[in-house]
Design a protein around this motif. Sequence first.
Motif, PDB file in Angstrom:
ATOM      1  N   SER A   1       0.282   7.526   3.200  1.00  0.00           N
ATOM      2  CA  SER A   1       0.427   5.887   3.275  1.00  0.00           C
ATOM      3  C   SER A   1       1.364   5.717   4.776  1.00  0.00           C
ATOM      4  O   SER A   1       0.928   4.729   5.018  1.00  0.00           O
ATOM      5  CB  SER A   1       0.904   4.844   1.686  1.00  0.00           C
TER       6      SER A   1
ATOM      7  N   TYR B   1       0.873  -1.355   0.106  1.00  0.00           N
ATOM      8  CA  TYR B   1       0.008  -0.084   0.153  1.00  0.00           C
ATOM      9  C   TYR B   1       0.897   1.054  -0.198  1.00  0.00           C
ATOM     10  O   TYR B   1       0.213   2.663   0.274  1.00  0.00           O
ATOM     11  CB  TYR B   1      -0.976  -0.184   1.674  1.00  0.00           C
ATOM     12  N   LYS B   2       2.036   1.658  -0.266  1.00  0.00           N
ATOM     13  CA  LYS B   2       3.440   2.432   0.361  1.00  0.00           C
ATOM     14  C   LYS B   2       2.824   2.944  -1.483  1.00  0.00           C
ATOM     15  O   LYS B   2       2.838   2.677  -2.204  1.00  0.00           O
ATOM     16  CB  LYS B   2       4.495   1.825  -0.006  1.00  0.00           C
ATOM     17  N   THR B   3       2.959   4.495  -1.092  1.00  0.00           N
ATOM     18  CA  THR B   3       2.067   5.348  -2.559  1.00  0.00           C
ATOM     19  C   THR B   3       2.878   6.712  -1.768  1.00  0.00           C
ATOM     20  O   THR B   3       3.960   6.646  -0.699  1.00  0.00           O
ATOM     21  CB  THR B   3       1.095   5.756  -2.722  1.00  0.00           C
TER      22      THR B   3
ATOM     23  N   TYR C   1      -9.572   4.885   1.850  1.00  0.00           N
ATOM     24  CA  TYR C   1      -8.592   4.615   0.586  1.00  0.00           C
ATOM     25  C   TYR C   1      -7.046   4.257   0.616  1.00  0.00           C
ATOM     26  O   TYR C   1      -6.286   5.083   0.993  1.00  0.00           O
ATOM     27  CB  TYR C   1      -8.774   5.060  -0.357  1.00  0.00           C
ATOM     28  N   LEU C   2      -6.757   3.416   0.499  1.00  0.00           N
ATOM     29  CA  LEU C   2      -5.422   3.260   0.190  1.00  0.00           C
ATOM     30  C   LEU C   2      -5.018   2.859  -0.805  1.00  0.00           C
ATOM     31  O   LEU C   2      -3.799   4.132  -1.132  1.00  0.00           O
ATOM     32  CB  LEU C   2      -5.005   1.530   1.599  1.00  0.00           C
ATOM     33  N   SER C   3      -5.138   1.978  -1.434  1.00  0.00           N
ATOM     34  CA  SER C   3      -4.698   1.571  -2.862  1.00  0.00           C
ATOM     35  C   SER C   3      -4.696   0.450  -3.385  1.00  0.00           C
ATOM     36  O   SER C   3      -5.820  -0.178  -2.562  1.00  0.00           O
ATOM     37  CB  SER C   3      -2.933   1.877  -2.919  1.00  0.00           C
TER      38      SER C   3
ATOM     39  N   THR D   1       2.105   9.880  -1.892  1.00  0.00           N
ATOM     40  CA  THR D   1       1.161  10.658  -2.099  1.00  0.00           C
ATOM     41  C   THR D   1       1.953  11.505  -0.862  1.00  0.00           C
ATOM     42  O   THR D   1       1.623  10.946   0.762  1.00  0.00           O
ATOM     43  CB  THR D   1      -0.458  10.379  -1.940  1.00  0.00           C
TER      44      THR D   1
ATOM     45  N   LYS E   1      -7.283   8.432  -4.538  1.00  0.00           N
ATOM     46  CA  LYS E   1      -6.314   8.471  -4.166  1.00  0.00           C
ATOM     47  C   LYS E   1      -5.712   8.078  -2.621  1.00  0.00           C
ATOM     48  O   LYS E   1      -6.987   8.157  -2.507  1.00  0.00           O
ATOM     49  CB  LYS E   1      -5.523  10.080  -4.152  1.00  0.00           C
ATOM     50  N   THR E   2      -4.530   7.663  -2.224  1.00  0.00           N
ATOM     51  CA  THR E   2      -4.749   7.322  -0.953  1.00  0.00           C
ATOM     52  C   THR E   2      -4.461   8.259  -0.303  1.00  0.00           C
ATOM     53  O   THR E   2      -4.827   9.999  -0.214  1.00  0.00           O
ATOM     54  CB  THR E   2      -2.988   7.043  -0.380  1.00  0.00           C
TER      55      THR E   2
END
Length: 166
Positions: free
Chosen positions: A44, A32-34, A127-129, A36, A107-108
Amino acid sequence: MRTIIFSIFLLFFITACSTKNPYTPTKPLSAYKTNTTYNHINVSDALLAHYRQWQGVGYKYGGQDRSGIDCSYLVYDVYRKELRKNIPRTTYYQSISGKSVKKKDLKTGDLVFFLTNKKGSRHVGIYLSHGDFMHVSTSNGVMISSLSNPYWRAHYWKARRILNTN
């Protein structure tokens, strides 16, 4: 009289942040790492840190501590503590905050909302991704679920963007 009181209690329990058919993704949290960011905070990282602290804590209508929380408190707490952004405490007011976002543009950090019964009960998650969001399930507590799960797909209502991210 006991039957009436029990029925009222059951009605509140079923309609508040209700969930059915929970889905726990098999993805590791690192998926789930983004990139953002909001005010120099990686969104995230902040969401996942909060998730790790609360994972599995049970559902309690109006709850605000480790003995149980509800969906809107999880969202409120994440935004306040991790993202340093004040938002309303209740699902209704969260659902009219920020700006509308199309599901395909999530978006995250965006809030996702569901109408969980014909009486208009609302449920909120973050929301995560990869089509997944974190929330508080009445059956499994704080967890991650998929928007593509048939239950969530059928009850999806809308999304709101609270953060001005990059």
